[in-house]
Motif scaffolding. Structure first.
Motif, PDB file in Angstrom:
ATOM      1  N   TYR A  82     -12.210  -0.230  -2.565  1.00 42.69           N
ATOM      2  CA  TYR A  82     -11.457  -0.543  -3.532  1.00 42.69           C
ATOM      3  C   TYR A  82     -10.946   0.018  -4.995  1.00 42.69           C
ATOM      4  O   TYR A  82      -9.910  -0.104  -6.018  1.00 42.69           O
ATOM      5  CB  TYR A  82     -12.524  -1.648  -4.229  1.00 42.69           C
ATOM      6  N   THR A  83     -11.688   1.496  -4.328  1.00 43.68           N
ATOM      7  CA  THR A  83     -11.539   2.518  -5.734  1.00 43.68           C
ATOM      8  C   THR A  83     -11.331   3.891  -5.491  1.00 43.68           C
ATOM      9  O   THR A  83     -12.004   5.252  -4.604  1.00 43.68           O
ATOM     10  CB  THR A  83     -12.747   2.900  -7.258  1.00 43.68           C
ATOM     11  N   TYR A 123      -5.548   1.834  -1.173  1.00 42.04           N
ATOM     12  CA  TYR A 123      -6.519   0.722  -1.653  1.00 42.04           C
ATOM     13  C   TYR A 123      -6.741  -0.357  -0.064  1.00 42.04           C
ATOM     14  O   TYR A 123      -7.671  -1.021   0.009  1.00 42.04           O
ATOM     15  CB  TYR A 123      -5.823   0.014  -1.759  1.00 42.04           C
ATOM     16  N   ARG A 178       2.217   1.805  -3.827  1.00 47.86           N
ATOM     17  CA  ARG A 178       0.855   1.883  -4.336  1.00 47.86           C
ATOM     18  C   ARG A 178       0.261   3.623  -3.916  1.00 47.86           C
ATOM     19  O   ARG A 178       0.357   3.702  -5.267  1.00 47.86           O
ATOM     20  CB  ARG A 178      -0.567   1.415  -4.162  1.00 47.86           C
ATOM     21  N   THR A 221       1.383   6.649  -7.201  1.00 50.32           N
ATOM     22  CA  THR A 221      -0.142   7.150  -7.959  1.00 50.32           C
ATOM     23  C   THR A 221       0.420   8.652  -7.367  1.00 50.32           C
ATOM     24  O   THR A 221       0.474   9.111  -8.133  1.00 50.32           O
ATOM     25  CB  THR A 221      -0.859   6.973  -6.776  1.00 50.32           C
ATOM     26  N   ASN A 268     -10.488   0.046 -10.094  1.00 50.11           N
ATOM     27  CA  ASN A 268     -10.892  -0.580  -9.055  1.00 50.11           C
ATOM     28  C   ASN A 268      -9.877  -1.939  -9.401  1.00 50.11           C
ATOM     29  O   ASN A 268     -10.025  -2.432  -9.801  1.00 50.11           O
ATOM     30  CB  ASN A 268     -12.210  -0.892  -9.885  1.00 50.11           C
ATOM     31  N   GLU A 269      -9.791  -2.064  -7.967  1.00 52.39           N
ATOM     32  CA  GLU A 269      -8.745  -3.071  -6.661  1.00 52.39           C
ATOM     33  C   GLU A 269      -9.705  -4.332  -7.719  1.00 52.39           C
ATOM     34  O   GLU A 269      -8.904  -5.620  -7.678  1.00 52.39           O
ATOM     35  CB  GLU A 269      -8.328  -2.766  -5.932  1.00 52.39           C
ATOM     36  N   ASN A 270     -10.959  -4.081  -7.204  1.00 54.31           N
ATOM     37  CA  ASN A 270     -11.966  -5.003  -7.360  1.00 54.31           C
ATOM     38  C   ASN A 270     -12.435  -5.745  -8.363  1.00 54.31           C
ATOM     39  O   ASN A 270     -13.301  -7.017  -9.099  1.00 54.31           O
ATOM     40  CB  ASN A 270     -13.415  -4.984  -6.050  1.00 54.31           C
ATOM     41  N   HIS A 314       0.714  -1.172   0.338  1.00 50.91           N
ATOM     42  CA  HIS A 314       0.181   0.006  -0.145  1.00 50.91           C
ATOM     43  C   HIS A 314       0.999   1.389   0.490  1.00 50.91           C
ATOM     44  O   HIS A 314       0.389   2.058  -0.865  1.00 50.91           O
ATOM     45  CB  HIS A 314      -1.070   0.217   1.193  1.00 50.91           C
TER      46      HIS A 314
END
Length: 273
Positions: A247-248, A243, A24, A28, A270-272, A21
């Motif tokens: 999920y978003t 995250y 990310r 990002t 979206n991680e899902n 995380h």
């Protein structure tokens, strides 16, 4: 650019989860800075995952990690002032310590009592109102909030907690909104949102055109009304940037001028899906 609720953890937590995380958020944020080139970045909500339960050494570690992930210079950071006026490019931002608006007697926190904070808020509101009249060479009157120039150039308020709401029922349905099975769970004042009294003190005291906050981890846009000042107050609660929390994650992109603003929401992958 607004981001919220980073919830950075020390490396003593599950190393793989923490590093994933952190990585990310690092990439990002770096991409967003190079892609959008924002003039100002505002971080709200919970920076750290442990907060006041951290030891001094853990807090120092978290602070260093924050600056490693977000490798840009922040002019205002870790400031515990109850009410802080932040003039940026001719626009009045007001940062309010949410805890001091309601006090924190339940946890024995020695922060200043809420009435002192609300008095600071009233004093600042009057100063901003009269300052706007003075800049425009108008005669300063006792009812300066009725002046057209003030109504157009009301401040932007930044808080940690959202303004008072019973739950998330009135919030929209977007990718970063709260799941439907949690939408009607009652909010607890001083834990999930500000009290009704504290919220009204902000809405009626400052009459902001926009309030931005985090804390809930989900997107929500609401509109409030001040009977005292006869103005509408928009509120935007920004979804978490991490995250781990949904999920978003979201980045909020705002264009703010002295008398107007526009907002666009940038949803991360979206991680899902």
């Amino acid at each position: 650019m607004f981001i919220t609720d980073l919830h950075i953890r020390t490396d003593s937590w599950l190393a793989m989860d923490t590093q994933l995380h952190d990585w990310r958020m690092y990439y990002t944020f770096g991409y967003a800075m190079s892609r959008f080139e924002p003039q100002v970045v505002i971080v709200l909500g919970d920076l750290f995952d442990t907060g006041y339960t951290s030891t001094d050494s853990q807090f120092d570690e978290l602070t260093r990690k924050f600056h490693r992930i977000f490798t840009y210079r922040f002019d205002w950071a870790f400031n515990g002032s109850s009410v802080q006026w932040l003039p940026i490019n001719g626009i009045d931002f007001v940062a309010i310590n949410s805890i001091t608006m309601d006090g924190d007697d339940d946890n024995g926190c020695p922060l200043c009592p809420p009435m002192a904070t609300r008095q600071q808020l009233r004093t600042l509101a009057e100063q901003l109102c009269r300052r706007r009249q003075s800049v425009n060479n108008n005669n300063i009157t006792d009812n300066c909030h009725k002046h057209r120039q003030w109504r157009r150039r009301r401040p932007i308020v930044l808080t940690h907690y959202p303004l008072y709401r019973q739950n998330e029922a009135q919030c929209g349905h977007d990718w970063d909104s709260i799941p439907d099975d949690q939408r009607y769970i009652p909010y607890r004042t001083k834990l999930d949102c500000l009290s009704r009294t504290a919220s009204q003190a902000i809405v009626d005291g400052l009459g902001p055109r926009l309030v931005v906050n985090g804390h809930t981890h989900y997107d929500c846009r609401l509109r409030h009304w001040s009977d005292t000042l006869a103005v509408e107050v928009d509120e935007w609660t920004v979804a978490s940037f991490n995250y781990r929390n949904l999920y978003t994650p979201t980045i909020l992109l705002a264009t703010i001028t002295a008398d107007s603003y526009s907002i666009r929401k940038c949803l991360l992958v979206n991680e899902n899906k």
